[in-house]
Design an enzyme around this catalytic site. Structure first.
Site, PDB file in Angstrom:
ATOM      1  N   GLY A   1      -3.508   0.441 -11.623  1.00 38.86           N
ATOM      2  CA  GLY A   1      -4.084  -0.472 -10.626  1.00 38.86           C
ATOM      3  C   GLY A   1      -3.542  -1.887 -10.664  1.00 38.86           C
ATOM      4  O   GLY A   1      -3.897  -2.701  -9.812  1.00 38.86           O
ATOM      5  N   ALA A   2      -2.666  -2.209 -11.625  1.00 39.42           N
ATOM      6  CA  ALA A   2      -2.167  -3.593 -11.729  1.00 39.42           C
ATOM      7  C   ALA A   2      -1.363  -3.977 -10.483  1.00 39.42           C
ATOM      8  O   ALA A   2      -1.531  -5.063  -9.925  1.00 39.42           O
ATOM      9  CB  ALA A   2      -1.322  -3.759 -12.990  1.00 39.42           C
ATOM     10  N   GLY A   3      -0.493  -3.057 -10.027  1.00 39.45           N
ATOM     11  CA  GLY A   3       0.298  -3.333  -8.827  1.00 39.45           C
ATOM     12  C   GLY A   3      -0.573  -3.455  -7.589  1.00 39.45           C
ATOM     13  O   GLY A   3      -0.313  -4.282  -6.706  1.00 39.45           O
ATOM     14  N   ASP A   4      -1.631  -2.642  -7.524  1.00 43.23           N
ATOM     15  CA  ASP A   4      -2.548  -2.689  -6.379  1.00 43.23           C
ATOM     16  C   ASP A   4      -3.328  -4.002  -6.368  1.00 43.23           C
ATOM     17  O   ASP A   4      -3.570  -4.591  -5.312  1.00 43.23           O
ATOM     18  CB  ASP A   4      -3.524  -1.505  -6.436  1.00 43.23           C
ATOM     19  CG  ASP A   4      -2.795  -0.172  -6.506  1.00 43.23           C
ATOM     20  OD1 ASP A   4      -1.727  -0.044  -5.882  1.00 43.23           O
ATOM     21  OD2 ASP A   4      -3.288   0.740  -7.206  1.00 43.23           O
TER      22      ASP A   4
END
Length: 328
Positions: free
Chosen positions: A265-268
């Protein structure tokens, strides 16, 4: 100006995410194979849904369009979107197919490997006639990935939604989100990911995706992905921050160093933070000092998301992000 006020305000325009939402089953123990995992925790996920919740958590206005199974997991996921203040009017339920599942291995360094249960899952069965066109037309930004391009009828629904959004004057935001196990072959993945490349106004790729698409990770390989209608190309580099490319300038923004537990979820989170800061003022994309401030905010948002297990529970509020920036 105080440093906390240097960031543009979160916009009120609607950011609509299109695509898949699923349940990740995450081992209770990191660094073991799926077969050796003693147990699993269920964690809601799916990149477009994560982006929608990231936007809402930061105080932005978010909606999600996609199809879920008419089953307990599907209704649970719709409930999670609503609990997180994401507009869920674009969700349909499929009576015949299940909500997608993914079993995720967390390696000791927090990176992930996936095993998917989708044959077919409800998200793959979204049809063009299922689309809430009114909701799509009301958006300022339309955000999507490439998983929805893998099979029909979802591929046609994706292309239709993009076309309607573009005609309505939406800014198109694309994060290919490569998941190789879902594609018939790497060649097919590359071809389909690039098939919609020239439609997007903003594209974000990870260093892994850049290498997959071009064979290298450097400025030349990134610029080989430039197209004339693009306003911003972003390359995320994990703990090395992010790089940005526009028609008139390019550069890099450093990462924030945190104790990484799970990169899910870091990129999101990074994308959601970026989009909610530019939705009301797209001139930021042409103003390097302001764009750098927004990317610093986005990097901090992504970093915080790696400090807890699972994507959605780890997505930060604006206060969380500003506290990390202040403390850095």
């Amino acid at each position: 100006m105080a440093s906390t006020n240097a960031f543009p305000a979160t916009g009120t325009g609607l950011i609509l995410s299109f695509g898949e939402m699923l349940i990740d089953f995450v081992p209770t123990e990191s660094g073991v194979s799926l077969a050796k995992a003693p147990g699993f925790l269920k964690a809601p996920g799916g990149a477009p849904a994560n982006v929608a919740i990231a936007v809402a958590r930061l105080g932005g206005k978010a909606a999600f369009v996609g199809k879920l199974g008419d089953d307990e997991f599907g209704h649970m996921l719709a409930g999670i979107l609503k609990e997180n203040d994401v507009i869920a009017d674009g969700i349909t339920f499929d009576q015949g197919a299940r909500t997608a599942l993914a079993f995720v291995t967390l390696r000791a360094d927090g990176e992930r490997e996936f095993m998917f249960y989708r044959n077919p899952s409800a998200d793959m069965l979204l049809k063009p006639q299922d689309l809430n066109l009114e909701l799509i037309r009301s958006a300022k930004i339309f955000h999507y990935g490439s998983i929805s391009l893998i099979v029909e009828p979802c591929r046609s629904a994706h292309l239709k939604a993009m076309e309607v959004a573009k005609e309505a004057g939406c800014l198109l935001s694309y994060d290919p989100n490569l998941r190789l196990p879902l594609w018939p072959s790497p060649e097919e993945a590359r071809e389909q990911m690039l098939s919609i490349w020239d439609k997007a106004d903003i594209i974000k790729v990870s260093d892994v995706e850049l290498e997959f698409l071009t064979g290298k990770v450097d400025d030349d390989s990134a610029l080989s992905l430039w197209h004339p209608n693009l306003k911003l190309l972003l390359v995320t580099l994990g703990e090395h921050g992010s790089k940005y490319y526009t028609k008139n300038f390019h550069g890099s923004v450093d990462a924030f160093h945190v104790n990484t537990v799970d990169t899910t979820g870091a990129g999101d989170s990074f994308v959601g933070a970026l989009l909610c800061k530019i939705v009301d003022d797209q001139s930021i994309l042409e103003d390097e000092p302001r764009l750098r401030e927004v990317l610093k905010f986005a990097n901090a948002s992504g970093a915080i998301t790696t400090t807890k297990k699972g994507a959605i529970p780890a997505l930060p509020t604006e206060t969380d992000v500003l506290n990390l920036i202040k403390g850095a």
